[in-house]
Design an enzyme around this catalytic site. Structure first.
Site, PDB file in Angstrom:
ATOM      1  CG  ASN A  45      -1.869  -1.151   1.226  1.00 53.50           C
ATOM      2  OD1 ASN A  45      -2.391  -1.535   0.183  1.00 53.50           O
ATOM      3  ND2 ASN A  45      -2.094  -1.731   2.391  1.00 53.50           N
ATOM      4  CG  HIS A 131     -10.706  -2.195   7.620  1.00 50.79           C
ATOM      5  ND1 HIS A 131     -10.112  -2.223   8.855  1.00 50.79           N
ATOM      6  CD2 HIS A 131      -9.856  -2.808   6.766  1.00 50.79           C
ATOM      7  CE1 HIS A 131      -8.936  -2.820   8.742  1.00 50.79           C
ATOM      8  NE2 HIS A 131      -8.754  -3.174   7.487  1.00 50.79           N
ATOM      9  CD  GLU A 175     -13.038   0.411   4.185  1.00 49.70           C
ATOM     10  OE1 GLU A 175     -12.238   0.484   3.239  1.00 49.70           O
ATOM     11  OE2 GLU A 175     -13.417  -0.663   4.657  1.00 49.70           O
ATOM     12  CB  SER A 179      -9.285  -1.631   2.114  1.00 53.68           C
ATOM     13  OG  SER A 179     -10.185  -2.516   2.740  1.00 53.68           O
ATOM     14  CG  ASP A 204     -10.889   3.889   7.452  1.00 54.57           C
ATOM     15  OD1 ASP A 204      -9.919   4.350   6.826  1.00 54.57           O
ATOM     16  OD2 ASP A 204     -10.879   2.781   8.008  1.00 54.57           O
ATOM     17  CG  HIS A 207      -6.848   2.039   1.340  1.00 58.05           C
ATOM     18  ND1 HIS A 207      -5.722   1.300   1.036  1.00 58.05           N
ATOM     19  CD2 HIS A 207      -7.468   1.391   2.359  1.00 58.05           C
ATOM     20  CE1 HIS A 207      -5.686   0.227   1.824  1.00 58.05           C
ATOM     21  NE2 HIS A 207      -6.730   0.268   2.641  1.00 58.05           N
ATOM     22  CE  LYS A 238      -4.184   1.086   4.935  1.00 60.24           C
ATOM     23  NZ  LYS A 238      -3.471   0.042   5.590  1.00 60.24           N
TER      24      LYS A 238
HETATM   25  C1  LIG Z   1      -9.829   0.864   5.443  1.00 62.84           C
HETATM   26  C2  LIG Z   1      -8.812   0.557   6.476  1.00 62.84           C
HETATM   27  N1  LIG Z   1      -8.967   1.071   7.700  1.00 62.84           N
HETATM   28  C3  LIG Z   1      -8.082   0.838   8.680  1.00 62.84           C
HETATM   29  C4  LIG Z   1      -6.972   0.054   8.459  1.00 62.84           C
HETATM   30  C5  LIG Z   1      -6.023  -0.211   9.572  1.00 62.84           C
HETATM   31  O1  LIG Z   1      -4.915   0.631   9.479  1.00 62.84           O
HETATM   32  P1  LIG Z   1      -3.517   0.163  10.072  1.00 62.84           P
HETATM   33  O2  LIG Z   1      -2.911  -0.758   9.079  1.00 62.84           O
HETATM   34  O3  LIG Z   1      -2.759   1.425  10.266  1.00 62.84           O
HETATM   35  O4  LIG Z   1      -3.809  -0.536  11.358  1.00 62.84           O
HETATM   36  C6  LIG Z   1      -6.746  -0.474   7.188  1.00 62.84           C
HETATM   37  C7  LIG Z   1      -5.519  -1.265   6.919  1.00 62.84           C
HETATM   38  O5  LIG Z   1      -5.441  -2.338   6.547  1.00 62.84           O
HETATM   39  C8  LIG Z   1      -7.692  -0.236   6.173  1.00 62.84           C
HETATM   40  O6  LIG Z   1      -7.546  -0.766   4.959  1.00 62.84           O
END
Ligand SMILES: Cc1ncc(COP(=O)(O)O)c(C=O)c1O
Length: 390
Positions: A45, A131, A175, A179, A204, A207, A238
């Site tokens: 990422n 997520h 989100e 993701s 969120d 990405h 990321k």
């Molecule tokens: C949409 C989403 N939110 C939160 C996270 C979690 O973030 P982190 O990898 O910093 O724990 C991810 C990571 O995989 C994600 O894709």
């Protein structure tokens, strides 16, 4: 207990859903070594390819010399290094919010937001593909969870109308760019519903940050609604090539999280080199918009080529490219074929994605050369054709 564990594992194997870890070593920004063989990394990422950028490595090295390797304290004790203040101030400005609070990672940030801010009397409207960290945060909050169909604003509207007589506050959680699907949430329409019904929004942008918008601040900038959410989560692990996450909001919400969010309060603060890396990455993005332009040149090229070869990329938009196969075993077959050809790529299966939507998901990053992109496109096409997928 051991027998139950063994049965669960063998059932996972039977349905082609068993996971194991592959230990790798980076060879360059875009290449990794696995079992002695070199692969193009299509599972990273690090969209802007910053994790090996000299300015970031220098900043991390200087922080190691000046602050030591570990932080060795929580944020509320002696862990709030001055580096946190710099990062929180600069990131809040970049994102268009009044305040920022840095967390150890995005998973903990999402758990913190939902478990400490929402409670059993509240209602949370949540996209069905949100997520895992958001889902687990909602479980801890014990709020009433109302799931709306993926990106379906009419369905969300119906759900809100249905629940409007319920006491307590209402939140929409989504989100910004999904993701596993790479598609974008209808944030402008959600903002309209927020104003009409007095809802709160939690988004969120893990990405979207560093990828979307002219300055790379994320999806809100891209849609012309920068700073509009009640709570905005972004990650440094990321596009920024570092580690950690941030919650952006108003001063009261941030103070509330400092006092109430358990995953913030009871964990060791981030290592100084990580904080310095995030600050350096942010400065690079702010001062050099060509990084984002170069990433988008690669994204547009791959998308245009794959579409013209007959791949259905669904509604995906940015660097996340899903190729949905459906069947788990066929997805694994394609993944193995791609790995044989030197592409390090993952088969994404339930429970990460819903049943019957297993897929190959790969990411386009800035540092891929034109030759590498052509090789990726050619190999995907040949392998998919061989398995009768196209
Ligand atoms: C949409 C989403 N939110 C939160 C996270 C979690 O973030 P982190 O990898 O910093 O724990 C991810 C990571 O995989 C994600 O894709």
């Amino acid at each position: 207990m051991k027998e139950e564990i063994k049965t669960t594992l063998s059932n996972l194997k039977k349905v082609g859903n068993y996971r194991f870890l592959r230990y790798v070593k980076p060879k360059s920004t875009t290449k990794i070594l696995y079992n002695g063989k070199e692969y193009l990394n299509l599972s990273s990422n690090s969209y802007l390819s910053l994790h090996f950028h000299p300015a970031i490595l220098d900043a991390a090295r200087r922080a190691l010399d000046d602050y030591g390797a570990g932080n060795c304290s929580s944020r509320s004790l002696s862990g709030s290094l001055d580096l946190y203040r710099t990062l929180e101030k600069e990131f809040a400005t970049f994102k268009g919010y009044k305040r920022c609070l840095v967390f150890s990672n995005g998973f903990m940030a999402n758990i913190s937001i939902l478990a400490s801010i929402t409670g059993p009397e509240d209602t949370i409207f949540t996209d069905e593909l949100n997520h895992s960290s958001l889902i687990h945060g909602m479980r801890l909050s014990k709020a009433k969870k109302v799931i709306f169909r993926h990106r379906d604003i009419d369905h969300l509207h119906d759900c809100i109308k249905r629940e409007k007589n319920r006491n307590g506050r209402s939140f929409v959680v989504t989100e910004t760019i999904f993701s596993m699907d790479g598609d974008v949430a209808p944030l402008k329409e959600i903002l309209w519903l927020k104003e009409k019904y007095g809802l709160y929004t939690i988004i969120d942008d893990a990405h979207g940050t560093g990828v979307f918008g002219e300055t790379g601040s994320g999806i809100e900038e891209e849609l012309g609604i920068k700073g509009s959410a009640d709570i905005h989560m972004a990650t440094f692990g990321k596009a920024l090539g570092s580690y950690g996450a941030a919650v952006l909001s108003d001063p009261y919400t941030i103070r509330f999280l400092i006092n109430k969010a358990k995953p913030f309060m009871y964990t060791t603060a981030l290592p100084p080199s990580v904080l310095a890396s995030s600050i350096a990455a942010l400065n690079l993005i702010k001062n050099d918009t060509s990084l984002i332009k170069e990433l988008w040149r690669n994204i547009n090229y791959v998308r245009q080529q794959l579409s013209s070869l007959g791949f259905d990329l669904r509604e995906s938009k940015g660097p996340i490219v899903p190729i949905i196969i459906g069947n788990e075993k066929l997805t694994l077959k394609l993944q193995r074929l791609l790995m044989e050809k030197g592409l390090f790529i993952q088969a994404i299966r339930p429970p990460t994605v819903p049943p019957k939507t297993s897929r190959i998901r790969f990411t386009v990053v800035r540092a891929f050369t034109k030759e590498e992109l052509d090789y990726i496109i050619y190999t995907l096409f040949n392998s998919a054709k061989k398995l009768g997928i196209l």
